[in-house]
Design an enzyme around this catalytic site. Structure first.
Site, mmCIF file in Angstrom:
data_model
loop_
_atom_site.group_PDB
_atom_site.id
_atom_site.type_symbol
_atom_site.label_atom_id
_atom_site.label_comp_id
_atom_site.label_asym_id
_atom_site.label_seq_id
_atom_site.Cartn_x
_atom_site.Cartn_y
_atom_site.Cartn_z
ATOM 1 N N LYS A 109 24.653 -35.920 -1.942
ATOM 2 C CA LYS A 109 25.013 -36.050 -3.324
ATOM 3 C C LYS A 109 26.233 -35.050 -3.750
ATOM 4 C CE LYS A 109 23.168 -33.543 -6.737
ATOM 5 N NZ LYS A 109 24.041 -32.676 -7.493
ATOM 6 N N ASN A 110 26.260 -33.837 -3.159
ATOM 7 C CA ASN A 110 27.388 -33.009 -3.437
ATOM 8 C C ASN A 110 28.604 -33.173 -2.395
ATOM 9 O OD1 ASN A 110 25.635 -32.052 -5.311
ATOM 10 N ND2 ASN A 110 25.028 -30.026 -4.367
ATOM 11 N N CYS A 130 24.326 -25.207 -18.627
ATOM 12 C CA CYS A 130 23.151 -26.010 -18.335
ATOM 13 C C CYS A 130 21.800 -25.209 -18.292
ATOM 14 C CB CYS A 130 23.333 -27.073 -17.046
ATOM 15 S SG CYS A 130 22.991 -25.942 -15.340
ATOM 16 N N ARG A 140 27.487 -21.074 -16.292
ATOM 17 C CA ARG A 140 28.109 -22.091 -15.514
ATOM 18 C C ARG A 140 29.569 -22.137 -15.899
ATOM 19 N NH1 ARG A 140 24.971 -26.509 -12.796
ATOM 20 N NH2 ARG A 140 26.467 -26.372 -11.180
ATOM 21 N N ASP A 193 20.404 -24.080 -3.801
ATOM 22 C CA ASP A 193 19.714 -25.304 -3.873
ATOM 23 C C ASP A 193 18.392 -25.698 -3.423
ATOM 24 O OD1 ASP A 193 22.789 -27.209 -4.237
ATOM 25 O OD2 ASP A 193 21.790 -25.583 -5.633
ATOM 26 N N ARG A 228 18.154 -37.701 -10.347
ATOM 27 C CA ARG A 228 19.591 -37.401 -10.265
ATOM 28 C C ARG A 228 20.099 -37.002 -8.666
ATOM 29 N NH1 ARG A 228 21.027 -32.257 -13.037
ATOM 30 N NH2 ARG A 228 23.016 -33.075 -12.098
HETATM 31 C C1 EPZ Z 1 27.945 -26.528 -6.717
HETATM 32 O O1 EPZ Z 1 27.898 -26.192 -8.202
HETATM 33 C C2 EPZ Z 1 26.790 -27.421 -6.726
HETATM 34 N N1 EPZ Z 1 26.985 -28.710 -7.308
HETATM 35 C C3 EPZ Z 1 25.375 -26.719 -7.023
HETATM 36 O O2 EPZ Z 1 24.491 -27.915 -6.813
HETATM 37 C C4 EPZ Z 1 25.369 -25.756 -6.166
HETATM 38 O O3 EPZ Z 1 24.093 -24.957 -6.684
HETATM 39 C C5 EPZ Z 1 26.451 -24.721 -6.496
HETATM 40 O O4 EPZ Z 1 27.694 -25.148 -6.084
HETATM 41 C C6 EPZ Z 1 26.165 -23.419 -5.417
HETATM 42 O O5 EPZ Z 1 26.242 -23.770 -4.180
HETATM 43 C C7 EPZ Z 1 27.621 -29.638 -6.759
HETATM 44 O O6 EPZ Z 1 28.362 -29.620 -5.774
HETATM 45 C C8 EPZ Z 1 27.906 -31.008 -7.530
HETATM 46 P P1 EPZ Z 1 29.737 -22.715 -8.068
HETATM 47 P P2 EPZ Z 1 29.218 -25.374 -8.958
HETATM 48 O O7 EPZ Z 1 31.082 -22.912 -8.601
HETATM 49 O O8 EPZ Z 1 30.497 -25.599 -8.233
HETATM 50 C C9 EPZ Z 1 30.104 -18.980 -10.979
HETATM 51 C C10 EPZ Z 1 22.620 -28.934 -7.378
HETATM 52 O O9 EPZ Z 1 21.338 -28.883 -7.595
HETATM 53 N N2 EPZ Z 1 31.251 -19.643 -11.320
HETATM 54 O O10 EPZ Z 1 29.613 -22.357 -6.627
HETATM 55 O O11 EPZ Z 1 29.193 -25.457 -10.309
HETATM 56 C C11 EPZ Z 1 28.891 -19.858 -11.194
HETATM 57 O O12 EPZ Z 1 28.409 -19.514 -12.592
HETATM 58 C C12 EPZ Z 1 23.651 -28.388 -7.961
HETATM 59 O O13 EPZ Z 1 23.099 -30.158 -6.616
HETATM 60 C C13 EPZ Z 1 32.104 -18.811 -12.079
HETATM 61 O O14 EPZ Z 1 31.739 -17.760 -12.675
HETATM 62 O O15 EPZ Z 1 28.641 -23.982 -8.393
HETATM 63 C C14 EPZ Z 1 27.911 -19.169 -10.268
HETATM 64 O O16 EPZ Z 1 27.218 -18.364 -10.868
HETATM 65 C C15 EPZ Z 1 23.117 -27.204 -8.746
HETATM 66 N N3 EPZ Z 1 33.456 -19.273 -12.576
HETATM 67 C C16 EPZ Z 1 28.707 -19.006 -9.112
HETATM 68 O O17 EPZ Z 1 29.867 -19.133 -9.447
HETATM 69 C C17 EPZ Z 1 33.795 -20.504 -12.454
HETATM 70 O O18 EPZ Z 1 35.061 -21.097 -12.435
HETATM 71 C C18 EPZ Z 1 28.663 -20.251 -8.012
HETATM 72 O O19 EPZ Z 1 29.170 -21.448 -8.649
HETATM 73 C C19 EPZ Z 1 32.820 -21.356 -11.346
HETATM 74 C C20 EPZ Z 1 31.592 -20.896 -10.881
#
Ligand code: EPZ
Length: 430
Positions: free
Chosen positions: A22-23, A126, A131, A316, A408
């Site tokens: 998916k990702n 969410c 996020r 995840d 999803r």
């Molecule tokens: C991706 O989300 C995945 N989603 C998530 O999978 C996964 O849990 C996550 O990466 C971590 O591996 C998809 O790929 C579609 P991040 P993403 O940016 O990109 C903080 C699932 O279940 N952050 O790596 O949103 C954030 O709050 C989903 O399939 C900022 O502070 O995650 C988090 O604490 C859930 N500022 C950390 O970084 C930003 O601009 C990592 O988030 C962006 C992120």
């Protein structure tokens, strides 16, 4: 709303086909915005999130064709989709679409790169955390975009195009890395992305971009070097197998005992999960068909860990591991370091008899001898599948409500588990 009924106690034996990730599929579909030519993706999973993203891309003007069945193709193989963004009809991604699937916010980079402007709704928080997207916006500004926030929308402009830049992320972000990568491939000049996320899905997108004519070095590492090009062309690309789905079914088999082949799973993407499964007392063999998981009667050993960015243990799979450890022979300490509210499955697992105590970002999971079935509520994608794992080993019947969360990210979950002997039935709701 549909529900899933599980009667626990059956061991799992057989083969589970692992679907496309998916990702990886979601950002790969978004990449189609970068070229007027056709991007053909195969092994695309049939998921609610994929269908939602399709709606968003079609709103931008992307034509999306799903190929019909080919001779010999089985239902277990993913869809082949052809995406053609000949022209971008609309550079706005509206709130009512983005709010339903937050990864659609990632259209920001490609729209800026292709059209020099974008108006994208902020995705909002969410269930698992606030996020924020500040790192996405920082990357766009570094590449020369002017960013304003108005009425819940990001208004981005780069009328003279994007310029290569040196981007260094303070922390690892999958989404921000995707955004920076997708924007920089059409920027004027060279871009370096330091402290980039190195999840396999990032590498899959980068490899697809190279097939489209992008110039990227350091793929699969934490430092990406991109030399911008003036345009990209179409390509064909197959989505990598879903490591989170594979890790999830590995924990199902570990929980119930039995012997399961995770067909087409890529062991190279699951290193930390495989190590943890072996520490828990579950046997894992890599075969040329995928990954074999088996446990015949031995006790589950407790495992303590922190979730980490790749190649560490994936957040995840945290909820799924917690379900498995709820029946371990001892106490496990599981610390969630990526998201601030990813323990909503704890209360629902407790309804099944799990003995879990929260201490801030750490869950103390005291293994119990028995779980018993009960009605439970799914709250988010991975939390809902942790309830499935617990229910598979619980005595009696568990009814899982709000399974749209499951749909999803897990393709035909009940069919895949039933085929291995689980007593799992979907009950169509009103
Ligand atoms: C991706 O989300 C995945 N989603 C998530 O999978 C996964 O849990 C996550 O990466 C971590 O591996 C998809 O790929 C579609 P991040 P993403 O940016 O990109 C903080 C699932 O279940 N952050 O790596 O949103 C954030 O709050 C989903 O399939 C900022 O502070 O995650 C988090 O604490 C859930 N500022 C950390 O970084 C930003 O601009 C990592 O988030 C962006 C992120």
């Amino acid at each position: 709303m549909d529900r899933i009924r599980i009667r626990g106690g059956n061991r799992l034996n057989g083969t589970i086909p692992i679907s496309g990730a998916k990702n990886a599929a979601l950002p790969l579909m978004i990449v189609s915005l970068l070229t007027p030519e056709t991007l053909t993706l195969s092994n695309v999973p049939r998921l609610a999130d994929v269908r939602q993203l399709q709606r968003i891309l079609q709103n931008h003007g992307v034509d999306i064709m799903v190929a019909g069945k080919r001779p010999g193709q089985t239902a277990k193989q993913g869809d082949v989709k052809q995406l053609s963004a000949r022209t971008i009809a609309d550079t706005t991604a509206p709130y009512d679409l983005v709010s339903k699937m937050r990864a659609s916010f990632w259209v920001l980079g490609p729209l800026l790169a292709r059209c020099g402007e974008a108006k994208v709704s902020l995705p909002g928080g969410c269930a698992i955390g606030t996020r924020p997207v500040d790192m996405h916006l920082l990357a766009m500004e570094k590449l020369g975009a002017e960013i304003e926030i108005e009425n819940g929308y990001v208004i981005a402009k780069a009328k003279r195009g994007l310029k290569g830049a040196h981007i260094r992320f303070d922390k690892v972000s999958v989404g921000a890395t995707h955004a920076a990568l997708m924007a920089s491939v059409l920027a004027d000049g060279d871009t370096i992305i330091e402290n980039a996320a190195s999840e396999p899905e990032i590498g899959d997108v980068a490899e697809c971009l190279v097939k489209m004519g992008a110039r990227i070095e350091g793929i699969h590492t934490a430092t990406l070097k991109i030399r911008g090009v003036t345009s990209l062309h179409g390509a064909e690309h197959s989505v990598i197998p879903d490591r989170i789905e594979a890790g999830t079914y590995a924990m199902c088999a570990g929980m119930t005992g039995g012997d399961v082949l995770l067909k087409d799973a890529n062991a190279g993407h699951l290193g930390s999960v495989i190590t943890v499964m072996r520490r828990a007392g579950v046997a894992v063999d890599q075969t040329n068909e995928g990954i074999r998981i088996y446990r015949n009667g031995g006790a589950l050993e407790p495992v303590s860990l922190d979730t980490e960015p790749y190649p560490g243990f994936p957040t995840d799979c945290q909820a799924q591991l917690m379900a498995l450890m709820s029946m371990a022979d001892g106490t496990s300490m599981i610390r969630e370091t990526i998201f601030e509210n990813r323990f909503m499955h704890v209360q629902e697992l407790a309804r099944l008899g799990a003995d879990i105590h929260l201490h801030g970002d750490t869950a103390e999971v005291r293994g119990v001898k028995k779980l018993t079935g009960a009605p439970v509520m799914a709250t988010d994608l991975r939390a809902s599948v942790s309830l499935v794992i617990a229910a598979l080993a619980a005595e009696g019947e568990t009814m899982i409500n709000r399974v749209y969360h499951l749909d999803r990210g897990f393709e035909t979950l009940e069919e895949k588990l039933s085929a291995c002997g689980a007593d799992v039935t979907r009950i169509s709701g009103t």
